[in-house]
Design an enzyme around this catalytic site. Structure first.
Site, PDB file in Angstrom:
ATOM      1  N   GLU A 135       0.831  -1.211   0.000  1.00  0.00           N
ATOM      2  CA  GLU A 135       0.000   0.000   0.000  1.00  0.00           C
ATOM      3  C   GLU A 135       0.862   1.256   0.000  1.00  0.00           C
ATOM      4  OE1 GLU A 135      -3.958  -1.721   2.329  1.00  0.00           O
ATOM      5  OE2 GLU A 135      -2.765  -0.132   3.254  1.00  0.00           O
ATOM      6  N   HIS A 168     -28.230  -3.597 -11.899  1.00  0.00           N
ATOM      7  CA  HIS A 168     -27.440  -3.438 -13.122  1.00  0.00           C
ATOM      8  C   HIS A 168     -27.449  -1.963 -13.537  1.00  0.00           C
ATOM      9  CE1 HIS A 168     -25.845  -4.262 -17.134  1.00  0.00           C
ATOM     10  NE2 HIS A 168     -26.805  -3.486 -17.611  1.00  0.00           N
TER      11      HIS A 168
END
Length: 509
Positions: free
Chosen positions: A230, A488
């Site tokens: 990270e 969706h």
């Protein structure tokens, strides 16, 4: 749906009139605690004293107060939130986001019709935004303490007896705090490496990497775990040439092997370099350039790497020094962790331990669950943490998130299994935003279709993983996930498609 019904039996039994599981009892306690504060002490002695104000400690303190227990939280930093909020999870995520925004502006905005003549980094401003986020959140926890009537003592606590803590306050005073139940929640500290001195300027831990005043031309990261990757990706995005040195043959050894390989390729495309199966044998800081002598882990020819900054990210160690544990007989293992039973009780009556100081994953959210369960036990209720279902997230880009078992673990256990995968390239939302790198992988038991593990690599994987965590918690099948309607277009549809591929066939590939 036959296999789905097998996987659903445990959850169904919670509502069966004739079979009441321990889980059902736990949920009934949880519901009752919403409406009553049914445990309070009639004594002036504090019911619960928490040593440490990090994610485990402050959450335990708040929950204890909500359950009607008179509570004190001792924190030596003078700012609540522990390593996570002050020099860990929160500031690192702030810099990850800021650096990602810069990288996107520099490399991909033009594809979307957003164009700039010149994109620059104002590092001081970026660090200021990070510090502001930390400050606001720390003050927010103090407000929660006041709201829930938790007494906040700023200072370093040390055991005098199993029921007494001597506190050297940050104001220079000393006071003794007495408690019927004392919870050790002091977290963890950076693990050093032999022969390497961390000065937080040129050789830094994650703490120093969050406070650099200049962008290094070259950075070497020692350790290819979550934190190293990270922080390395932050500075790589901002323009540093980043090389990761790792003793093991793979990055993030706990990660599913297939996902790990794709993840490394993604980071390499971002120009991060990796030297695996490699160890550091010497560090020379005598000149302006730091020189690291490295060699193969198994031995061999040595080479030298040069860097402006070296980040040591070799893991973390339980922070238990200076607490006076020896004086009251609290046992620790060979690496300093405190063994506890399922109720978080140490070998000393009335003394408990949670979070990074006990065995288990060193994660802020795991510590929070420990804290809540621990005080529920103290209050006479039932607490519960399932360590097999704790999600983990690496907040690079793409993110990588997982919960449950890896394919390697399932093989080792000898379980017959099926695997379903779906690439983000087949997901309409990911394609429409031009961010379609990665995949979803689901592992299920072959006979029952019960989900055993879910591994996701894509943007926002850290948000998508919780659907999987819930599925594992209720012993859902892959068919259960597949037959749940997903909106969706969303990235979540990739989870549905991977589930379809596990028990049957995906649609969009």
């Amino acid at each position: 749906m036959a296999m789905a019904n097998l996987a659903r039996r445990k959850a169904t039994s919670l509502f069966n009139n004739t079979v009441i599981s321990s889980d059902a009892i736990r949920y009934s306690f949880s519901l009752s605690s919403t409406f009553s504060r049914g445990f309070a002490s009639g004594s002036d002695e504090t019911d619960v004293v928490v040593i440490g104000g990090g994610p485990g400690g402050y959450v335990a303190a708040i929950k204890a107060a909500q359950l009607g227990l008179k509570t004190i939280c001792i924190e030596k930093r003078g700012a609540l939130g522990g390593t996570c909020l002050n020099v860990g999870c929160i500031p690192s995520k702030a810099l990850l986001h800021s650096s990602h925004m810069y990288h996107e502006a520099k490399t991909t905005f033009a594809k979307h019709g957003v164009k700039f003549d010149n994109v620059q980094v104002d590092l001081a401003e970026m660090m200021g935004q990070k510090d502001k986020a930390v400050s606001n959140l720390t003050k927010g926890i103090e407000s929660l303490f006041k709201k829930n009537k938790v007494t906040y003592v700023k200072g370093h606590g040390k055991f005098v007896s199993p029921s007494e803590i001597s506190v050297d306050t940050i104001d220079g005073d000393t006071q003794v705090v007495k408690g019927k139940n004392i919870i050790i929640a002091t977290g963890s500290d950076v693990k050093g490496l032999p022969g390497i001195t961390i000065d937080e300027k040129r050789i830094v831990s994650s703490t120093g990497a969050l406070a650099l005043t200049e962008i290094p031309k070259k950075m070497i990261v020692i350790g290819a775990g979550y934190i190293g990757l990270e922080m390395g990706s932050v500075w790589a995005r901002l323009g540093s040439e980043v090389t990761v040195v790792e003793f093991a043959p793979d990055i993030v050894p706990s990660m599913d092997g297939e996902i790990r390989k794709q993840f490394q390729r993604a980071l390499e495309k971002q120009k991060m370099k990796f030297k695996l199966k490699t160890k550091v044998v010497a560090v020379d800081t005598s000149s302006d350039i730091i020189k690291l002598t490295i060699e193969p882990s198994a031995g061999g020819d040595q080479t030298v790497l040069e860097a402006d900054v070296v980040l040591v990210s070799a893991g973390r160690s339980p922070f238990t020094s200076g607490l006076g544990l020896d004086s009251i007989g609290v046992e620790t293992d060979k690496i300093g962790r405190i063994p506890v039973d399922k109720r978080f009780t140490t070998n000393v009556k009335g003394v408990y331990a949670i979070g990074d100081v006990i065995p288990g994953p060193m994660l802020a959210h795991k510590a929070e669950e420990d804290g809540i369960a621990c005080v529920e036990f103290i209050a006479g209720k039932e607490g519960h943490v399932d360590y097999d279902k704790v999600p983990g997230v690496c907040y690079t880009h793409p993110e990588v998130a997982s919960v449950g078992k890896t394919e390697e673990q399932v093989k080792e256990l000898g379980i017959a299994y099926t695997v379903g995968k779906f690439p983000m390239l087949g997901n309409s939302r990911a394609k429409s935003i031009d961010d379609a790198e990665g995949l979803v992988k689901i592992i299920a038991e072959k006979e029952t279709d019960k989900v055993l593990g879910v591994h996701i690599m894509c943007s926002n994987a850290g948000e998508l993983i919780h659907e999987a965590a819930l599925a594992l918690t209720y012993d859902a099948s892959s068919e259960d996930i597949a037959r749940t309607c997903h909106a969706h277009p969303t990235l979540s549809e990739a989870v549905k498609e991977a589930a379809m591929a596990t028990y049957d066939k995906a649609i969009h590939i």
